[in-house]
Design an enzyme around this catalytic site. Structure first.
Site, short mmCIF file in Angstrom:
data_model
loop_
_atom_site.label_atom_id
_atom_site.label_comp_id
_atom_site.label_asym_id
_atom_site.label_seq_id
_atom_site.Cartn_x
_atom_site.Cartn_y
_atom_site.Cartn_z
N MET A 40 -23.58 -0.75 28.86
CA MET A 40 -23.36 -2.00 28.13
C MET A 40 -23.56 -1.75 26.64
O MET A 40 -24.28 -0.83 26.25
CB MET A 40 -24.35 -3.05 28.61
N CYS A 42 -21.69 -0.46 24.48
CA CYS A 42 -21.18 0.77 23.87
C CYS A 42 -19.87 0.53 23.13
O CYS A 42 -19.29 1.46 22.58
CB CYS A 42 -21.02 1.87 24.92
N ASP A 115 -10.01 -4.86 30.80
CA ASP A 115 -11.42 -4.83 30.43
C ASP A 115 -12.25 -5.18 31.67
O ASP A 115 -11.73 -5.74 32.64
CB ASP A 115 -11.68 -5.83 29.30
N GLU A 116 -13.52 -4.86 31.65
CA GLU A 116 -14.43 -5.10 32.79
C GLU A 116 -13.85 -4.47 34.06
O GLU A 116 -13.92 -5.04 35.15
CB GLU A 116 -14.65 -6.61 33.00
#
Ligand SMILES: [Zn+2]
Length: 247
Positions: A40, A42, A115-116
């Site tokens: 997380m 980053c 993303d994610e």
């Protein structure tokens, strides 16, 4: 860019009237499935938006996908303030059908920004690979490496297995001790926990002071080095009342 601009311009005009999917198939250049991962904080979402910006500036069209973003609306938002609307993906979403639906409406889809990506199912990662191989859509996936138990997320595991290119994001996140932070700790009411659901979406902001916290347990995440993840030590700043600060 070519040394024969006139020829190229004519070719481009012809290509622009060809249906989108067919257009992509005309080009032998292969597409790629690229995966960027890290802990997380980053800078994954920032990088995702930067990649999107670079491609759209070259006239390419992409779709931005996300899951369980920090904001309630489907957005790709980064902590440095960048933000773009995105399409929310659910576990049952077939990503091939999602792209084909855009083609059917006459929209080009040259690339996907996901993303994610740690929250994708293995089947969805395989769908992304199929879009790359059969439809020549470039896919850029960004996700967390490991969950709060230091185990690979399912989407991350499948991406590591099948992606053409895997990169650990090089923006260094530091543990409170100053060593590179690699692992995500889940912190509930000021203490690191090692059990619970894999997915509890929360921010990485510090825990509010006890008098601001409501009756519900306060959950947040903190990035730690491997040693302090093993020891469960959150550092002096995170120490709650009655706890000793152990360096
Ligand atoms: Zn540390």
């Amino acid at each position: 860019m070519s040394s024969l601009p006139d020829v190229d311009a004519r070719a481009e005009r012809r290509v622009s009237v060809v249906p989108v999917a067919g257009d992509r198939r005309r080009h032998p250049a292969s597409a790629h499935l690229r995966f960027f991962h890290g802990p997380m904080d980053c800078g994954k979402s920032t990088l995702a938006l930067q990649v999107d910006h670079n491609h759209s500036r070259q006239g390419r069209r992409g779709l931005l996908l996300t899951q369980g973003d920090r904001s309630a609306r489907p957005l790709i938002s980064s902590r440095v303030g960048l933000c773009r609307e995105a399409i929310e993906v659910r576990p049952a979403t077939d990503l091939r059908l999602l792209v084909r639906a855009h083609w059917a409406e006459g929209h080009r889809v040259d690339y996907l920004i996901v993303d994610e990506a740690q929250f994708l199912t293995a089947a969805q990662v395989d769908q992304l690979a199929e879009l790359v191989d059969d439809s020549h859509v470039d896919v850029y996936a960004f996700g967390l490496t490991t969950d709060f138990l230091a185990r690979l997320f399912p989407g991350t595991q499948r991406l590591l297995e099948v992606a053409d290119d895997v990169q650990r994001i090089q923006v260094e996140v530091l543990c409170w001790c100053g060593l590179p932070g690699l692992l995500n700790a889940r912190v509930v009411d000021g203490a690191m926990v090692r059990e619970g659901e894999t997915v509890v979406v929360a921010d990485t902001a510090p825990t509010p002071a006890p008098d601001e916290a409501g009756p519900d347990p306060e959950v947040h995440y903190q990035v730690l080095c491997r040693r302090h993840h093993v020891l469960g030590q959150l550092g002096p700043a995170a120490v709650g009342p009655g706890q000793l600060a152990l360096p």
